[in-house]
Scaffold this motif. Structure first.
Motif: not given
Ligand SMILES: Cc1cc2nc3c(=O)[nH]c(=O)nc-3n(C[C@H](O)[C@H](O)[C@H](O)COP(=O)(O)OP(=O)(O)OC[C@H]3O[C@@H](n4cnc5c(N)ncnc54)[C@H](O)[C@@H]3O)c2cc1C
Length: 450
Positions: A14, A32, A34, A43, A141, A144, A218, A340
């Motif tokens: 996102a 940002y 991390m 990850h 995190s 946050l 975890f 998400q």
């Molecule tokens: C274990 C697991 C398995 C999953 N498997 C699937 C799957 O197979 N198929 C599917 O469709 N969806 C899956 N999901 C859901 C998936 O995470 C989301 O669909 C998608 O990656 C979410 O996108 P996002 O951008 O919201 O979060 P993310 O892609 O997780 O991105 C968030 C980013 O924020 C960073 N971050 C966190 N806190 C901070 C901070 N304070 N400062 C700076 N950076 C920070 C993280 O390092 C990460 O890079 C899974 C989720 C988990 C937890």
């Protein structure tokens, strides 16, 4: 809202999409991320937009809801969906990607964009004096999360998904159910699916034979008692379910005048009554088995499961209470949530919520009307869901046809009807795409800073 720079927390799916949507419209972004300094438990690299589990972005068939969502994102110029196309590998109708190639291309495109500065630090300060998009995902995190809790109130940030399956109303066998609430309290809010002893035994034994998904390292073994997966409850004894989520007390089947042996209650999941949730049926069973086992409930023999159950670590907010349809946190001047965290499930849904947040912030900064996505589109249907679910029953959701406004008319087949859904949505999205088109900069134009 005027600002020199937008801060985005989280360089995941996102956050990258939101950054790109802003940057290509000339708005400066500080993104940002991390990692790699500080890793999440799932990850494994420092790449942006890492896919943590499956490498599939689900179907690209336009007659499926995930396919329709991807087509909308394509039409709106999504960076990540276009990179997914470039890094795809053969997988039938699914859009599966070479995950390393996918994240590397995203990392390159984002890092080389002159309007985006990638900062490899944990973001910890929600400062409402500038536009911020929080897109830190399911594994946000600790620090946050605390900030979010302070902003929204501790009751409105959730850390666990205990999702029970959802079926479409039209696929429930209404001849085999009765509407009532326990002890006739309130209105006939629930649909009750009765089971006799033989049906219950059959269901119970199938549940005991089935196989749950393995847990991530975890993920803690301890569930809240109220969120216990049904297979774990069933393992406690033959009657545990009949005294738990399948208890029949306070319910009388009007057709027999008696209390059934056991009952599965279905609760409406949306205001329109198109989707029903199996109350208390959170489960970790593998998906194929869930459908097989739940179809042993007589009223659900032909059920269409638009979402299957799960129990896993997640972080998401109570969006119906806190967000408007632009993903702005109500009552703030410029704090947006994306991905998400808003309570959608899945990679493509998260990308979509990044795109919406990016466009909303762009519109706010440039004094334009934010795009309105009608619920006839997959994006609009997701936005309606996350902002209108009745209080107390909000659970994360993936895109499915139950969320999208139904279409009238007679169709020869389900496929033809779904094609009509797709055509209707693309027509609407093309209008939005034209409205948000990036115009060439002229001498008199303001706002573009690149
Ligand atoms: C274990 C697991 C398995 C999953 N498997 C699937 C799957 O197979 N198929 C599917 O469709 N969806 C899956 N999901 C859901 C998936 O995470 C989301 O669909 C998608 O990656 C979410 O996108 P996002 O951008 O919201 O979060 P993310 O892609 O997780 O991105 C968030 C980013 O924020 C960073 N971050 C966190 N806190 C901070 C901070 N304070 N400062 C700076 N950076 C920070 C993280 O390092 C990460 O890079 C899974 C989720 C988990 C937890």
């Amino acid at each position: 809202m005027a600002s020199d720079e937008v801060y985005i927390a989280g360089g995941g799916l996102a956050g990258c999409e939101a950054s790109w949507q802003l940057a290509k419209r000339g708005i400066k972004v500080k993104l940002y991320e991390m990692r790699p300094e500080m890793m999440t438990p799932a990850h494994t690299t420092g790449d942006l937009a890492e896919l943590v589990c499956s490498n599939s972005l689900k179907s690209r068939d336009q007659t499926t809801a995930p396919g329709m969502l991807k087509a909308e994102l394509n039409a709106l110029g999504s960076l990540l969906i276009s990179i997914a196309g470039k890094s795809s590998i053969p997988a039938g109708t699914a859009l599966a990607v070479d995950r390393k190639r996918f994240s590397r291309i995203v990392t390159r495109e984002i890092s080389e964009n002159r309007n985006i500065k990638v900062v490899r630090e944990e973001f910890t300060d929600i400062d409402s004096h500038r536009p911020i998009i929080i897109a830190s995902g399911p594994l946000t995190s600790e620090r946050l999360s605390t900030q979010l809790r302070d902003l929204l109130g501790s009751k409105h940030l959730y850390f666990y998904d205990a999702i029970s399956p959802t079926v479409t109303a039209e696929s429930i066998d209404m001849k085999k159910v009765f509407k009532a609430s326990r002890y006739d309290k309130g209105e006939g809010y629930y649909i009750n699916c009765p089971l006799n002893k033989e049906e219950y035994d059959n269901f119970y034994n199938a549940l005991l034979r089935s196989h749950p998904f393995p847990k991530w390292e975890f993920e803690d073994d301890k569930f809240f008692e109220g969120c216990l997966p049904i297979e774990e409850l069933a393992a406690r004894g033959e009657d545990a379910l009949r005294f738990g989520p399948m208890k029949p007390v306070g319910l009388k089947d009007p057709r027999t005048g008696k209390m059934p042996y056991a009952v599965v209650q279905l609760r409406p999941e949306d205001k329109r009554g198109k989707l029903y949730n199996m109350v208390g049926f959170q489960t970790r069973l593998n998906h194929r088995e869930q459908e097989e086992v739940f179809r042993l409930i007589p009223a659900l023999r032909e059920a269409e499961f638009v979402r299957l159950g799960s129990s896993h670590r997640n972080t998401y907010i109570n969006s119906p209470r806190h967000l408007d349809r632009t993903l702005l946190v109500k009552g703030t001047d410029g704090i947006y949530i994306a991905g998400q965290l808003v309570g959608v499930e899945g990679y493509v849904e998260s990308i979509a919520m990044g795109l919406v947040a990016g466009l909303s912030v762009w519109a706010a900064i440039s004094g334009k009307e934010p795009p309105y996505f009608p619920p006839t589109t997959a994006i609009g249907a997701l936005l309606r869901y996350i902002t209108t679910v009745p209080d107390g029953s909000f659970q994360p959701m993936n895109i499915n046809f139950g969320l999208i406004d139904s279409i009238k008319g007679r169709y020869k087949s389900k496929k033809e009807k779904r094609l009509a859904y797709y055509r209707r949505s693309i027509k609407e999205i093309e209008v939005i795409a034209r409205a948000i088109e990036i115009k060439r900069k002229t001498k008199s134009s303001k706002g573009n800073r690149d």
